[in-house]
Write a protein that holds these residues in place. Structure first.
Motif, short mmCIF file in Angstrom:
data_model
loop_
_atom_site.label_atom_id
_atom_site.label_comp_id
_atom_site.label_asym_id
_atom_site.label_seq_id
_atom_site.Cartn_x
_atom_site.Cartn_y
_atom_site.Cartn_z
N VAL A 101 18.25 -17.27 13.44
CA VAL A 101 18.86 -16.04 13.14
C VAL A 101 17.97 -14.75 13.03
CG1 VAL A 101 20.36 -14.79 11.54
CG2 VAL A 101 20.63 -17.19 12.06
N ALA A 122 21.86 -16.02 16.71
CA ALA A 122 22.73 -15.11 16.22
C ALA A 122 21.69 -13.85 15.77
CB ALA A 122 23.41 -15.76 14.83
N CYS A 124 21.73 -10.75 13.07
CA CYS A 124 22.51 -10.05 11.80
C CYS A 124 21.69 -8.87 11.49
CB CYS A 124 22.24 -10.91 10.41
SG CYS A 124 23.49 -12.44 10.73
N GLN A 131 27.33 -11.14 5.91
CA GLN A 131 27.04 -11.54 7.06
C GLN A 131 26.12 -12.29 7.47
OE1 GLN A 131 25.38 -8.63 10.23
NE2 GLN A 131 26.41 -9.33 11.75
N THR A 135 26.98 -16.13 8.54
CA THR A 135 26.38 -16.68 9.75
C THR A 135 25.14 -18.02 9.51
OG1 THR A 135 26.09 -14.31 10.65
CG2 THR A 135 24.70 -16.12 11.68
N GLU A 138 27.83 -20.66 9.32
CA GLU A 138 28.57 -21.39 10.31
C GLU A 138 27.48 -22.09 11.25
OE1 GLU A 138 30.25 -19.03 14.44
OE2 GLU A 138 30.58 -18.24 12.53
N LEU A 139 26.28 -21.47 11.38
CA LEU A 139 25.34 -22.29 12.18
C LEU A 139 25.09 -23.62 11.77
CD1 LEU A 139 23.18 -19.55 13.08
CD2 LEU A 139 25.03 -20.48 14.66
N GLY A 155 26.77 -15.29 19.37
CA GLY A 155 26.87 -14.64 18.23
C GLY A 155 26.43 -13.01 18.41
N GLU A 158 29.51 -10.96 19.80
CA GLU A 158 30.49 -10.71 18.67
C GLU A 158 29.94 -9.39 17.85
OE1 GLU A 158 32.39 -12.71 14.44
OE2 GLU A 158 31.66 -13.86 16.36
N LEU A 159 28.83 -9.57 17.65
CA LEU A 159 28.02 -8.46 16.70
C LEU A 159 28.20 -7.09 17.41
CD1 LEU A 159 26.83 -7.31 14.26
CD2 LEU A 159 24.55 -7.79 15.05
#
Length: 181
Positions: A101, A122, A124, A131, A135, A138-139, A155, A158-159
């Motif tokens: 992330v 992802a 963030c 968030q 994240t 979810e991951l 991801g 989506e962001l």
């Protein structure tokens, strides 16, 4: 997001944390932000390891790859930045499936594309606590990647859509060409 972590003490919905907590490696050159992210992760039941740059993070990953379940990393750091760290993780036989992330204040489309190209799972925004937690949860629920994420599964898209939507005036119905709402 604001200039500080928003809503420090507001009520949050319950979040599922794996029994015993998963270990999250936090990589951030700013001692202040590193400490904040560690506190956030630990307050949610995760175990943490921390490193001030990508080089030290890579040493931790090499020594404790079986323990680290997910990496949260800044992009801009000395010695080995977050993009270089992510490329090393993706190139490693034991680490290629490790979720990464990117946690950063850089929110431009080109920044997200650089992260996607490096293999980030992802992306963030640094000051968005909820968030980040959503994240990570979810991951970790998905488990390790068995193959590189497809562009639409990273991801990052989506962001990007959410940031564009937040920038649009309310009620305009505007969409970006090639996207549907």
């Amino acid at each position: 997001a604001g200039a500080a972590w928003p809503d420090w003490n507001h009520e949050r919905p319950e979040r599922h944390v794996p029994p015993g907590g998963a270990t999250v490696l936090v990589v951030e050159d700013s001692a202040f932000f590193r400490e904040q992210v560690v506190k956030i992760m630990e307050s949610e039941g995760y175990r943490t390891l921390a490193a001030p740059d990508g080089r030290e993070a890579w040493q931790i990953i090499e020594q404790r790859a079986d323990e680290v379940a997910l990496v949260v990393t800044d992009i801009e750091m000395p010695r080995l930045d977050g993009l270089q760290l992510t490329r090393k993780i993706r190139a490693g036989q034991r680490t290629a499936a490790l979720p990464v992330v990117m946690l950063t204040s850089l929110a431009g489309e080109d920044d997200m594309e650089r992260c996607r190209a490096a293999g980030a799972t992802a992306y963030c925004i640094k000051l968005d606590r909820d968030q980040l937690l959503a994240t990570v949860q979810e991951l970790l629920a998905r488990g390790p990647r068995t193959e590189p994420a497809a562009e639409g599964e990273s991801g990052l898209n989506e962001l990007s859509r959410r940031l564009r939507a937040e920038a649009e005036p309310a009620g305009t119905g505007l969409t970006t060409i090639g996207e549907t709402k």
